[in-house]
Scaffold this motif. Structure first.
Motif, PDB file in Angstrom:
ATOM      1  N   THR A 111       0.962  -1.281   0.176  1.00 35.50           N
ATOM      2  CA  THR A 111      -0.038  -0.087  -0.202  1.00 35.50           C
ATOM      3  C   THR A 111       0.872   1.015  -0.100  1.00 35.50           C
ATOM      4  OG1 THR A 111       0.060  -0.068   2.384  1.00 35.50           O
ATOM      5  CG2 THR A 111      -1.799  -1.368   1.297  1.00 35.50           C
ATOM      6  N   PRO A 112       0.281   2.673  -0.259  1.00 34.77           N
ATOM      7  CA  PRO A 112       1.231   3.522  -0.390  1.00 34.77           C
ATOM      8  C   PRO A 112       1.710   3.939   1.016  1.00 34.77           C
ATOM      9  CG  PRO A 112      -0.705   4.025  -1.731  1.00 34.77           C
ATOM     10  CD  PRO A 112      -0.948   2.585  -0.873  1.00 34.77           C
ATOM     11  N   ASP A 113       1.513   3.427   1.910  1.00 35.87           N
ATOM     12  CA  ASP A 113       2.210   3.647   3.226  1.00 35.87           C
ATOM     13  C   ASP A 113       3.171   2.497   3.557  1.00 35.87           C
ATOM     14  OD1 ASP A 113       0.068   1.811   3.956  1.00 35.87           O
ATOM     15  OD2 ASP A 113      -0.736   2.981   5.404  1.00 35.87           O
ATOM     16  N   GLY A 114       3.306   1.762   2.885  1.00 35.93           N
ATOM     17  CA  GLY A 114       4.270   0.656   2.891  1.00 35.93           C
ATOM     18  C   GLY A 114       3.806  -0.921   3.342  1.00 35.93           C
ATOM     19  N   ARG A 115       2.582  -0.901   3.898  1.00 39.61           N
ATOM     20  CA  ARG A 115       2.076  -2.178   4.383  1.00 39.61           C
ATOM     21  C   ARG A 115       1.939  -3.456   3.176  1.00 39.61           C
ATOM     22  NH1 ARG A 115      -3.222  -1.234   5.522  1.00 39.61           N
ATOM     23  NH2 ARG A 115      -3.074   0.854   4.617  1.00 39.61           N
ATOM     24  N   PRO A 116       2.611  -4.485   3.277  1.00 36.86           N
ATOM     25  CA  PRO A 116       2.461  -5.219   2.021  1.00 36.86           C
ATOM     26  C   PRO A 116       1.342  -6.235   2.090  1.00 36.86           C
ATOM     27  CG  PRO A 116       3.856  -6.504   4.239  1.00 36.86           C
ATOM     28  CD  PRO A 116       3.597  -4.862   4.384  1.00 36.86           C
ATOM     29  N   PHE A 117       0.715  -6.506   0.961  1.00 36.83           N
ATOM     30  CA  PHE A 117      -0.269  -7.241   0.732  1.00 36.83           C
ATOM     31  C   PHE A 117      -0.077  -8.511  -0.323  1.00 36.83           C
ATOM     32  CE2 PHE A 117      -0.840  -3.752  -2.310  1.00 36.83           C
ATOM     33  CZ  PHE A 117      -1.250  -4.583  -3.475  1.00 36.83           C
ATOM     34  N   PHE A 118       1.004  -8.488  -0.794  1.00 35.48           N
ATOM     35  CA  PHE A 118       1.190  -9.585  -1.619  1.00 35.48           C
ATOM     36  C   PHE A 118       2.906  -9.673  -1.977  1.00 35.48           C
ATOM     37  CE2 PHE A 118       2.355 -12.148  -5.377  1.00 35.48           C
ATOM     38  CZ  PHE A 118       1.288 -13.267  -5.339  1.00 35.48           C
ATOM     39  N   CYS A 119       3.601 -10.931  -1.697  1.00 31.08           N
ATOM     40  CA  CYS A 119       5.032 -10.919  -1.973  1.00 31.08           C
ATOM     41  C   CYS A 119       5.238 -12.119  -2.384  1.00 31.08           C
ATOM     42  CB  CYS A 119       5.839 -10.841  -0.585  1.00 31.08           C
ATOM     43  SG  CYS A 119       5.339  -9.326   0.539  1.00 31.08           S
ATOM     44  N   GLY A 120       6.542 -12.174  -3.445  1.00 33.82           N
ATOM     45  CA  GLY A 120       7.009 -13.160  -3.721  1.00 33.82           C
ATOM     46  C   GLY A 120       8.418 -12.825  -4.270  1.00 33.82           C
ATOM     47  N   THR A 121       9.150 -14.011  -5.000  1.00 32.54           N
ATOM     48  CA  THR A 121      10.560 -13.608  -5.231  1.00 32.54           C
ATOM     49  C   THR A 121      10.662 -13.450  -6.845  1.00 32.54           C
ATOM     50  OG1 THR A 121      10.840 -16.292  -5.124  1.00 32.54           O
ATOM     51  CG2 THR A 121      11.300 -14.978  -3.185  1.00 32.54           C
ATOM     52  N   TYR A 122      11.294 -14.535  -7.543  1.00 32.15           N
ATOM     53  CA  TYR A 122      11.615 -14.390  -9.111  1.00 32.15           C
ATOM     54  C   TYR A 122      10.273 -14.879  -9.844  1.00 32.15           C
ATOM     55  CZ  TYR A 122      12.780 -16.197 -13.621  1.00 32.15           C
ATOM     56  OH  TYR A 122      12.930 -16.517 -14.886  1.00 32.15           O
ATOM     57  N   TYR A 123       9.981 -14.176 -10.841  1.00 28.94           N
ATOM     58  CA  TYR A 123       8.951 -14.488 -11.769  1.00 28.94           C
ATOM     59  C   TYR A 123       9.288 -14.292 -13.081  1.00 28.94           C
ATOM     60  CZ  TYR A 123       5.714 -13.589  -7.796  1.00 28.94           C
ATOM     61  OH  TYR A 123       5.068 -13.714  -6.503  1.00 28.94           O
ATOM     62  N   PRO A 124       9.315 -15.335 -14.015  1.00 26.37           N
ATOM     63  CA  PRO A 124       9.297 -15.316 -15.493  1.00 26.37           C
ATOM     64  C   PRO A 124       8.591 -14.054 -15.953  1.00 26.37           C
ATOM     65  CG  PRO A 124       9.364 -17.465 -14.649  1.00 26.37           C
ATOM     66  CD  PRO A 124       8.673 -16.768 -13.615  1.00 26.37           C
ATOM     67  N   LYS A 125       8.824 -13.783 -17.001  1.00 23.75           N
ATOM     68  CA  LYS A 125       8.275 -12.561 -17.711  1.00 23.75           C
ATOM     69  C   LYS A 125       6.767 -12.993 -17.890  1.00 23.75           C
ATOM     70  CE  LYS A 125       7.528 -10.108 -22.281  1.00 23.75           C
ATOM     71  NZ  LYS A 125       7.996  -9.785 -23.601  1.00 23.75           N
ATOM     72  N   PRO A 126       6.260 -14.079 -18.408  1.00 20.43           N
ATOM     73  CA  PRO A 126       4.939 -14.390 -18.595  1.00 20.43           C
ATOM     74  C   PRO A 126       3.982 -14.247 -17.404  1.00 20.43           C
ATOM     75  CG  PRO A 126       5.874 -15.917 -19.963  1.00 20.43           C
ATOM     76  CD  PRO A 126       6.888 -15.300 -18.953  1.00 20.43           C
ATOM     77  N   GLN A 127       4.531 -14.828 -16.339  1.00 20.89           N
ATOM     78  CA  GLN A 127       3.734 -14.871 -15.038  1.00 20.89           C
ATOM     79  C   GLN A 127       3.940 -13.442 -14.320  1.00 20.89           C
ATOM     80  OE1 GLN A 127       5.656 -17.340 -16.228  1.00 20.89           O
ATOM     81  NE2 GLN A 127       5.683 -19.186 -15.121  1.00 20.89           N
ATOM     82  N   PHE A 128       4.943 -12.794 -14.420  1.00 24.44           N
ATOM     83  CA  PHE A 128       5.070 -11.681 -14.042  1.00 24.44           C
ATOM     84  C   PHE A 128       4.154 -10.527 -14.646  1.00 24.44           C
ATOM     85  CE2 PHE A 128       7.632  -7.395 -13.363  1.00 24.44           C
ATOM     86  CZ  PHE A 128       7.120  -7.493 -11.915  1.00 24.44           C
ATOM     87  N   LEU A 512       9.586   2.151  10.062  1.00 32.53           N
ATOM     88  CA  LEU A 512       9.055   1.346   8.916  1.00 32.53           C
ATOM     89  C   LEU A 512       7.508   0.615   9.719  1.00 32.53           C
ATOM     90  CD1 LEU A 512      11.957  -0.299   7.772  1.00 32.53           C
ATOM     91  CD2 LEU A 512      11.118   1.871   6.881  1.00 32.53           C
ATOM     92  N   VAL A 513       7.071  -0.341   8.843  1.00 29.14           N
ATOM     93  CA  VAL A 513       6.142  -1.084   9.146  1.00 29.14           C
ATOM     94  C   VAL A 513       6.366  -1.642  10.469  1.00 29.14           C
ATOM     95  CG1 VAL A 513       4.627  -3.027   8.685  1.00 29.14           C
ATOM     96  CG2 VAL A 513       5.092  -1.293   7.041  1.00 29.14           C
ATOM     97  N   LEU A 514       7.548  -2.102  10.774  1.00 29.20           N
ATOM     98  CA  LEU A 514       7.773  -2.561  12.142  1.00 29.20           C
ATOM     99  C   LEU A 514       9.304  -2.568  12.134  1.00 29.20           C
ATOM    100  CD1 LEU A 514       9.448  -5.484  11.601  1.00 29.20           C
ATOM    101  CD2 LEU A 514       7.422  -6.344  11.208  1.00 29.20           C
ATOM    102  N   ARG A 515       9.777  -2.491  13.444  1.00 30.57           N
ATOM    103  CA  ARG A 515      11.340  -2.080  13.746  1.00 30.57           C
ATOM    104  C   ARG A 515      11.871  -3.497  13.807  1.00 30.57           C
ATOM    105  NH1 ARG A 515      13.505   1.026  19.078  1.00 30.57           N
ATOM    106  NH2 ARG A 515      15.730   1.080  18.321  1.00 30.57           N
ATOM    107  N   PRO A 516      12.775  -3.909  12.898  1.00 29.99           N
ATOM    108  CA  PRO A 516      13.330  -5.089  12.722  1.00 29.99           C
ATOM    109  C   PRO A 516      14.155  -5.433  13.922  1.00 29.99           C
ATOM    110  CG  PRO A 516      14.347  -3.961  11.010  1.00 29.99           C
ATOM    111  CD  PRO A 516      13.188  -2.958  11.522  1.00 29.99           C
ATOM    112  N   ALA A 517      14.043  -6.621  14.242  1.00 26.65           N
ATOM    113  CA  ALA A 517      15.130  -7.197  15.633  1.00 26.65           C
ATOM    114  C   ALA A 517      15.103  -8.890  15.298  1.00 26.65           C
ATOM    115  CB  ALA A 517      14.445  -6.886  16.801  1.00 26.65           C
TER     116      ALA A 517
END
Length: 663
Positions: A111-128, A512-517
């Motif tokens: 979201t514009p304030d930095g909250r994640p709603f979907f995550c992944g890693t590598y995507y080939p071009k068609p899937q991306f 950030l969304v959370l303070r990493p530790a």
């Protein structure tokens, strides 16, 4: 908006400056632009030496069709994980939580304030392309669902941010012994190391196991170190021509590496191999430590400091700089030497890598050492004519701190003052450049320091390096700089609700969304375990109330993190190394001597178990030498464990006996 990466302080970001994607760096401006346009943020995180980051860049980010879709529907932000480990930690946690696994390139939608709603890693071009369309449609037609998901994910991330509960008992020998037993139970006795493929160098674990052996004398512990260290040094993960280790092996026998070479791996492994060399005198340990140090000074050095990495790829082809066929060996060396080299380095017609090519190994040392030197030199010269891997010239504070420590310790183990000179030069340059207005910065490029604030690991790793230099040079400014960094860390990174627990970012850093530790040791030691080492050492070098603060911080930090050793010993190698030092006191050796050339002082540095605090000089020249003199005109070593001290000794044999070293 146009692509804004051309002036970035990160070579990785600059690699994407010519993309048709309208990349922005992470900033308040970028987040505000997403809010203004009312579109999601597409966050892509990677690093310069990452092979699959390059693949996704070539397939998608350089493609006009993909770029058009990205620009139309998203504000696109590119982040170098090495420059902003805080962002990487936050969104890697989200990626793992949502998918069960992580890696780079990391692809997150926020979201514009930095909250994640979907995550992944590598995507080939068609899937991306499909993913871009699906996320865009969901944002437009199911905004309420996106808000619910992002709120839930953020809440879950905050809930798990604390990690393991704090411990309630001090570290003890039994805890270390249990952790060592758990590690040894997971050893791959056939191939060396721990666990299966992909196999990462267990650098911190090797250091911890060496310290355990020095305390217990258990032969099985030293044997595990020997098996792992020899297998790596003889395998393809080690550069048999130029020295230095690749990041990991894709197989369980250390044959085929993922070819990038990282500063942090080589600094940590240099420390472990130097320790192995110092303790056993093994010829392989001495050779590999020396070659690894030379690799750092030759291939990763820049302006007195050390750059981040060498790429896995050269001219778009992974590993092409390093691999050989029998025909190529014969072409360079001639028929006889070519056949001999193929036998020595395990190069076959079938190959161990792609397309019949082989990664050089060295299963055994040939008797004809002169021939080996000649062959290696010829192959190295021929390899230099190939396209070379790209360099990430970014200078990271923490990794340079690791290098300073390793070079200082290797100088002692190998009898090489040039390595100490390099460590001193690096420390001076890093302090002059990265300490800005009294606060440490994370990284620089080409002599220009970046805006990113240093995190906990930067303060702690650099402080340990400076403390190493203080012990080796007796120059007060190293101790003063180290304690300044530690005072900043104690003031800004502690968790006020849980003594001994530490955040990775400062209390005045970007929120950030959370303070990493994260307390778990990974490819590099956790910031908290690095801090534990630094304050444990500084507690016996500093004076007065400051020393007392460090003693308390060390005790609280180790106590709070005993569950890490109890439950995840293989992911707590550096914690175990620090705990081993703490269990022994830590050992302190103060040598009252007439000069730096003292034979007894040199012996103390050579004999000292890992984690020992060693100083030398005239009476009252340091806190450990307060009130301590030479004895009968002879140099004298005072050995202490915690606050209990032995009578002084004046010869090397008595010093070795006082240290209770395994025979």
């Amino acid at each position: 908006m146009a692509n804004r990466l051309a002036d970035a302080a990160s070579p990785y970001l600059r690699q994407h400056a010519d993309n048709p994607v309208h990349w922005l760096q992470w900033s308040a401006e970028a987040l505000a632009e997403a809010a203004r346009r009312d579109v999601p943020i597409l966050l892509s995180i990677g690093y310069a030496a990452c092979h699959w980051c390059h693949v996704m860049a070539h397939e998608s980010f350089e493609d006009p069709q993909v770029a058009a879709a990205m620009n139309a529907g998203f504000v696109c932000i590119k982040v170098d994980r090495e420059e902003r480990p805080d962002l990487d930690a936050v969104y890697m946690n989200a990626t793992v939580a949502l998918t069960g696994q992580g890696g780079w390139p990391m692809t997150c939608f926020l979201t514009p304030d930095g909250r994640p709603f979907f995550c992944g890693t590598y995507y080939p071009k068609p899937q991306f392309l499909q993913l871009l369309s699906a996320v865009g449609d969901t944002w437009t037609t199911q905004r309420d669902e996106v808000e619910r998901a992002s709120n839930q994910i953020s809440a879950e991330l905050r809930a798990i941010a604390g990690g393991l509960p704090s411990g309630d008992a001090p570290v003890a020998a039994q805890l270390c012994d249990g952790a060592v037993a758990a590690v040894l139970a997971d050893e791959d006795r056939a191939h060396g190391g721990f666990g299966g493929a992909p196999k990462f160098p267990p650098s911190a674990l090797l250091e911890a196991l060496l310290r355990s052996y020095e305390r217990t004398g258990a032969p099985e512990t030293l044997a595990a170190v020997h098996r792992a260290a020899e297998a790596m040094a003889r395998g393809g993960i080690y550069d048999q021509l130029a020295g230095g280790f690749a990041r990991y092996s894709v197989d369980n026998a250390w044959v085929v590496p993922h070819f990038e070479k990282m500063l942090y791996d080589n600094a940590l492994l240099l420390r472990a191999y130097a320790h192995w060399a110092r303790r056993t005198g093994a010829a392989l340990a001495v050779r590999v430590a020396g070659e690894t140090a030379d690799f750092l000074l030759r291939d990763l050095s820049a302006d007195g400091m050390f750059i981040s990495s060498l790429d896995a790829d050269a001219d778009g082809s992974e590993g092409s700089t390093y691999v050989w066929t029998p025909a190529q060996l014969r072409e360079v060396l001639g028929a006889d030497d070519g056949r001999w080299a193929a036998e020595v380095f395990g190069v076959t017609d079938a190959g161990t890598f792609e397309a019949g090519r082989s990664v050089l190994q060295r299963p055994a040392d040939p008797q004809d050492t002169a021939r080996l030197r000649r062959v290696r030199a010829a192959l190295w010269a021929a390899r230099a004519e190939r396209v070379q891997p790209g360099r990430d010239d970014k200078v990271v504070t923490a990794w340079n701190g690791l290098a300073i420590t390793a070079l200082g310790e290797a100088a002692v183990a190998l009898g090489r003052p040039d390595l100490l000179d390099a460590a001193v030069r690096c420390a001076r340059t890093v302090l002059n450049l990265h300490l800005v207005g009294g606060r440490l910065r994370r990284a620089s490029l080409g002599g220009q320091v970046g805006d990113s604030a240093a995190i906990l690991e930067d303060h702690a790793a650099l402080a340990t390096g400076l403390l190493t230099l203080y012990q080796l040079t007796a120059q007060q400014d190293w101790l003063d700089s180290a304690t300044g960094l530690l005072d900043t860390a104690l003031a800004h990174f502690g968790d006020p609700d849980r003594p001994g627990r530490w955040f990775d970012t400062a209390d005045d850093a970007e929120q950030l969304v959370l303070r990493p530790a994260d307390p778990i040791d990974g490819a590099t030691p956790a910031g908290a375990s690095l801090l534990a080492e630094a304050v444990l050492t500084a507690a016996h070098l500093a004076e007065g109330a400051r020393a007392g603060r460090y003693v308390q911080a060390a005790e609280e930090t180790l106590r709070a993190h005993t569950p890490v050793l109890n439950r995840a010993a293989r992911s707590a190698g550096h914690w175990l190394a620090v705990a081993e030092a703490a269990v022994r006191g830590p050992l302190q050796i103060a040598v009252a001597c007439g000069s730096e050339e003292s034979t007894l002082l040199a012996a103390a540095r050579r004999l000292a178990p890992g984690g020992t605090v060693v100083v030398g000089g005239a009476r009252d020249s340091s806190e450990l030498l307060a009130g301590r003199d030479r004895v009968g005109g002879a140099d004298a070593a005072y050995v202490c464990r915690g606050t209990a001290c032995d009578l002084p000794v004046t010869d090397v044999e008595d010093l070795a006996a006082a240290l209770e070293l395994p025979v």
